[in-house]
Write an enzyme that holds these catalytic residues in place. Sequence first.
Site, mmCIF file in Angstrom:
data_model
loop_
_atom_site.group_PDB
_atom_site.id
_atom_site.type_symbol
_atom_site.label_atom_id
_atom_site.label_comp_id
_atom_site.label_asym_id
_atom_site.label_seq_id
_atom_site.Cartn_x
_atom_site.Cartn_y
_atom_site.Cartn_z
ATOM 1 N N CYS A 149 23.941 30.099 -27.311
ATOM 2 C CA CYS A 149 25.370 29.790 -27.247
ATOM 3 C C CYS A 149 25.594 28.466 -26.332
ATOM 4 O O CYS A 149 24.436 28.227 -25.181
ATOM 5 C CB CYS A 149 25.836 31.003 -26.298
ATOM 6 S SG CYS A 149 27.690 30.757 -25.884
ATOM 7 N N CYS A 156 0.791 -1.092 0.084
ATOM 8 C CA CYS A 156 -0.033 -0.005 0.099
ATOM 9 C C CYS A 156 0.904 1.144 0.020
ATOM 10 O O CYS A 156 0.398 2.438 -0.771
ATOM 11 C CB CYS A 156 -0.964 -0.037 1.241
ATOM 12 S SG CYS A 156 -2.088 -1.405 1.019
ATOM 13 N N CYS A 206 24.326 20.280 -13.886
ATOM 14 C CA CYS A 206 25.590 21.018 -13.401
ATOM 15 C C CYS A 206 26.747 19.989 -13.236
ATOM 16 O O CYS A 206 26.261 19.331 -12.079
ATOM 17 C CB CYS A 206 25.124 22.266 -12.548
ATOM 18 S SG CYS A 206 26.885 22.847 -11.762
#
Length: 549
Positions: free
Chosen positions: A305, A265, A292
């Site tokens: 970029c 459960c 990162c």
Amino acid sequence: MADDYEYYFPCSSSSDLDPDDELIADDGDDDGDDGYAESDGDPSELIDRFVASVITEDTLLLAQKEDLGKVMDLFALSEQHARTLLIYYRWDVERVLEIFEKKGRDMMFLDAGVMIENKGAILASSSGEITCGICFDDVSRDAATVMDCGHYFCDDCWTEHFIVRIKEGQSRRIKCMASNCNAICDEFIVRSLVSKRNPDIADKFDRCLLESYIDDNKRVKWCPSTPHCGNAICVKDDLLCEVECTCGHQFCFSCLLEAHSPCSCLIWDLWSKKCNTESENIKWIVTNTKPCPKCLKSVDKNGGCNLVVCVCGQAFCWLCGGATGREHTWTSITGHSCNRYKNDNTKKKEHTKKNHYRFVHYHDRYKAHTDSLNQESKQRNTLLEKISMSENKESEIKDYSWALNGMSRLFRSRRVLTYTYPFAYYMFGDELFQGELSNKEREMKKNLFEDQQQQLEGNVERLSMNLEKDFQFLTDAKIDEIKMNVLDLSRIVDFLCLQMYKCIEHDLLEPLGNATHQIAPYKSNGVERAPELSIYLDHCAEQGKHVSS
């Protein structure tokens, strides 16, 4: 035919799967009947196999009187005193017997507020007027009432007390107004006084007493169907089970969520919430962000970029995820190049990204089998059409029960397979069982589990493939071949489901010793359809048995 399939039976001998066994002993839940299986043996075996019964609005009083009758007979009590005792002990007759043996009759009654010595003579022997201890008015004896405990007050104060308690939701155990008195007021007096002033509240009082059999009883729960069907389910023995109401809703009796075995459960609750709140977000994160290399937080790119900077200050290359400096041009980053492929096995895997992909792995497979189950459920009508066409053509084959039984087996085994993925996600992750298994033990048990899961998955898909074939257009010889495939595969997947449960219960969960993660047992015939209580009692009466709540 077995040589055509890849399967094995871990921890078993060849005698565990008898090739002469019947495919399915019961498919009553697929034939639209009352949920009773065909039985060639003693009819009492049919009764004993029920784990639950359905209580409708019409049979609620019948169900309550069944338990009331037991207690009334055991202790020679009136119905109201038996009800007071059972409400206090949450309608658990076995618990009442345990307390009786442990504490004795008098102490058990005292704890429950049951006073069986009528002390009405105290009021009857009084002459003239009586002073109420609540409002301090002098009233005649006819305008005052005494309870079994001997305390008496004027009827107006009693009535007001009863109405307030009923409105506050305390109808089931209205205590005497006297200070430090634990006695429960006589329900007949409550009903009589309240009905004179407000019949609707009196009806509410009666309804609360009746529904206490469901609301206070651990063995009885309302069916969680939406919209609510109005039925309740009463289980006989094990509270950890999965049942089907007569309305067709299947659910786990323990947590009232959808039937989810072999997930516990807790695991199913966590998985449901995670799917509802995180699945789409995580898919977007995996697709549109990268972690990162320093703090592992997810970073998205908002420009063209390929040099991005995390909020922690770390710059890294969007293309490869490698840490870099900040100096860059439009086309390159100083001192960094990632156009060449490097087989870097020593690079540390980002923890966050790993977790993202891990969840997506299990979720995608869970979702895929859920979709397959939904599609296969819709194919029942198609199968019936194929059977009808086959029966109408010139053929020696007239019995196609193997196809219906095979479809039923497919539903059940596909459902088990579906829920093995949420189980595996938590069983072999760090969220629930961190520190309880060593890395070596976890890897070993994970491999054992996944081997069995793979075997089950492969044979379920083969069973599905055989049932999808258009046998209505085939020769009798080819139909016989498909029939044997379906029969063999049905036995195989049933056995593999059983082995999967044994692996989960005994190899994975039992060594942890955690009762929180117990699972509902495997039922070869699927979630049991509970019969209506009146039908169940009729069967019990025919066999001379007394139904247990």
